[in-house]
Every structure is written in structure tokens, then in C-alpha cells.
Design an enzyme around this catalytic site. Sequence first.
Site, PDB file in Angstrom:
ATOM      1  N   ASP A  50      52.563  29.633  31.571  1.00  0.00           N
ATOM      2  CA  ASP A  50      53.378  28.614  32.243  1.00  0.00           C
ATOM      3  C   ASP A  50      54.025  29.205  33.487  1.00  0.00           C
ATOM      4  O   ASP A  50      54.768  30.176  33.412  1.00  0.00           O
ATOM      5  CB  ASP A  50      54.466  28.116  31.278  1.00  0.00           C
ATOM      6  CG  ASP A  50      55.313  27.015  31.893  1.00  0.00           C
ATOM      7  OD1 ASP A  50      54.928  25.841  31.780  1.00  0.00           O
ATOM      8  OD2 ASP A  50      56.361  27.330  32.498  1.00  0.00           O
ATOM      9  N   TYR A  55      58.753  29.526  41.119  1.00  0.00           N
ATOM     10  CA  TYR A  55      58.966  30.899  40.648  1.00  0.00           C
ATOM     11  C   TYR A  55      58.525  31.938  41.681  1.00  0.00           C
ATOM     12  O   TYR A  55      58.842  33.113  41.549  1.00  0.00           O
ATOM     13  CB  TYR A  55      58.208  31.157  39.335  1.00  0.00           C
ATOM     14  CG  TYR A  55      58.533  30.195  38.213  1.00  0.00           C
ATOM     15  CD1 TYR A  55      59.618  29.320  38.290  1.00  0.00           C
ATOM     16  CD2 TYR A  55      57.742  30.163  37.070  1.00  0.00           C
ATOM     17  CE1 TYR A  55      59.882  28.430  37.260  1.00  0.00           C
ATOM     18  CE2 TYR A  55      58.015  29.283  36.035  1.00  0.00           C
ATOM     19  CZ  TYR A  55      59.080  28.412  36.144  1.00  0.00           C
ATOM     20  OH  TYR A  55      59.348  27.539  35.123  1.00  0.00           O
ATOM     21  N   LYS A  84      53.705  23.628  38.471  1.00  0.00           N
ATOM     22  CA  LYS A  84      54.637  22.510  38.642  1.00  0.00           C
ATOM     23  C   LYS A  84      54.853  22.203  40.125  1.00  0.00           C
ATOM     24  O   LYS A  84      54.922  23.108  40.948  1.00  0.00           O
ATOM     25  CB  LYS A  84      55.991  22.827  37.981  1.00  0.00           C
ATOM     26  CG  LYS A  84      55.854  23.269  36.536  1.00  0.00           C
ATOM     27  CD  LYS A  84      57.198  23.592  35.900  1.00  0.00           C
ATOM     28  CE  LYS A  84      57.030  24.282  34.568  1.00  0.00           C
ATOM     29  NZ  LYS A  84      56.780  25.719  34.667  1.00  0.00           N
ATOM     30  N   HIS A 117      58.228  18.846  38.451  1.00  0.00           N
ATOM     31  CA  HIS A 117      59.252  19.785  37.971  1.00  0.00           C
ATOM     32  C   HIS A 117      60.598  19.105  37.703  1.00  0.00           C
ATOM     33  O   HIS A 117      61.312  19.464  36.777  1.00  0.00           O
ATOM     34  CB  HIS A 117      59.436  20.910  39.008  1.00  0.00           C
ATOM     35  CG  HIS A 117      59.877  22.198  38.410  1.00  0.00           C
ATOM     36  ND1 HIS A 117      59.493  23.421  38.905  1.00  0.00           N
ATOM     37  CD2 HIS A 117      60.662  22.482  37.343  1.00  0.00           C
ATOM     38  CE1 HIS A 117      60.030  24.385  38.166  1.00  0.00           C
ATOM     39  NE2 HIS A 117      60.745  23.838  37.226  1.00  0.00           N
TER      40      HIS A 117
END
Length: 297
Positions: A50, A55, A84, A117
Site C-alpha cells: 500500500d 508518500y 492513491k 485519498h
Amino acid sequence: MNSKIQKIELNDGHSIPVLGFGTYATEEHLKKKSMESTKIAIDVGFCHIDCSHLYQNEEEIGQAILSKIEDGTVKREDIFYTSKLWSTSHRPELVRPSLENSLRKLNLDYVDLYLIHFPVSLKAMEKCKDAGLAKSIGVSNFNRRQLEMILNKPGLKYKPVCNQVECHLYLNQSKLLAYCKMNDIVLVAYGALGTQRYKYCINEDTPVLLDDPVLCAMAKKYKRTPALIALRYQLDRGIVALAKSFNEERIRENMQVFDFQLASDDMKILDGLDRNLRYFPADMFKAHPNFPFFDEY
């Protein structure tokens, strides 16, 4: 590939491994760590990875996956990869380029699951699925009312396969889980082990989930760690749990979640730990009209 990993079928015919490896890394120096830990995770049997544009480490995660494909540990089809769409790219014309940008960084042809998201456009996501860039599409951090709006949308082509939300023993999301099950939407739990991931969001008075006396007593009873009990609790409820660690020993240990089950009486005791505590309150979005956490669930 690890045969221990169980899967849950999604409403579009694909299936998702019930234990996922979280790759969120807050600081620059952790990006390299996230690459190394993802390799270890794949080595010990994790096949659900994931990640997210937010990120800022999709390049490193992509390298980890590719190196494991190249050394013969896995094939691409063995890996279930989630990415996402971040909130700055919700305008329909930005959705596909955003996904294509992630795929470029990852060096992959498609993602297995693409999530919105934070609540806000689904039509452009459906086009990504039609184009084969995403096998499944879902949402993240949506409350019941927001899910209902999507499900009742005229002309909805694909309903979301999952809703990824913060979910752990102190925030067990039982009402949202019941609603999702009723609508054949899988609940995916992030923060399943509590505070560990959100040190920057919380103060020192916030209770540490894995230190909970009831959870620790349960861990003793089953001769497991509190983390394993917390993960097993989610799997026994039919939830997909994400576990993140940079520690090789813990990554290996998390795979032991398939070696035992919790008795229904113990599940009830653990249900009783819920205190509606959100470790990730997402305060930076509070002013947004679609902020999801004002509703009860």
C-alpha cells in the site's frame, strides 16, 4: 508465493490480500528504508503493498518490487499494489495524468487498486479502470454519507471496491463496517496498530494502543504479541489490515497473524476497547466542505 495470505473478493471480481504492507515514510532518510523494508516484506510473503503519491516514495517502492520480480521471488501478477490520488489532482482532467505519473515512477503498467485519498470525483477514476491503468477503484477516508452519495450517483459505472480508513481497537468503526458490508464494500484498516505511525499528530498523553492492559493480557493468553492480536482482530472481522514496519523482525512477525484465530468471547472483549479515538484527525482539512470526520461515522 506465500500461500498463507488469504484474500477477500472485491465487488468487481478481483480479490485483495487481507494483510497489506504499509509504506508511509515521513522523512527523507526513511525513503531508502521503505525500499529495503518493502523488499524484506516481499521476501517474507507480503504480496499486498500500500503506497500513495502523497508518500513521495513510489519510485523507491517500485524499485523494491521490480528487484523482487527480477530475482524471481515474485511475478508482477503476484503483487497487489495500491496507490492513491491526492487531493490536488481531483479535477477530472488531472486524474489520469496523476495515475500515469505514479506508474512512471513505479515502472509498472497498472496498479491493482487506485483510491481517492480524501473525499471529493469518481468519473475520471472510472475511466482509469476502463483504460486498464487500474484494475479496481476505491476510496479512502469517506464517511457513510459520502459513500451513500457515490452509491446513489446516477450513471455510476463501478462502485468503489473498498474504503480505506483509520481503524483499530480504539476506533473500531463498527457502524461504518456494517454499512460497508451491507453494500459489498471492503473496509481496509490503516493505523491498525495505533499510534506508531502518527507520532507527529499526537501528544504524549495520547494512549499507546499496544500498551493497553486488556490487549496485553490477551496477548499473554494466546502467547502472541499485542500487535499480532490487534491485526488478527481486524482479520476476524472481515477487514483488510495494513501493517507498517521498518523492522525486519516485526515484518516477519506480522506474517504469523495467519497462524491462529481469536475466540468469539475474546473478540467481544476486544470490541469493548473502542473509545472513538482518532490518532489521525486530519485537522489540515477541517475547513474543507467535504471534511469527513464531523459525522458520527
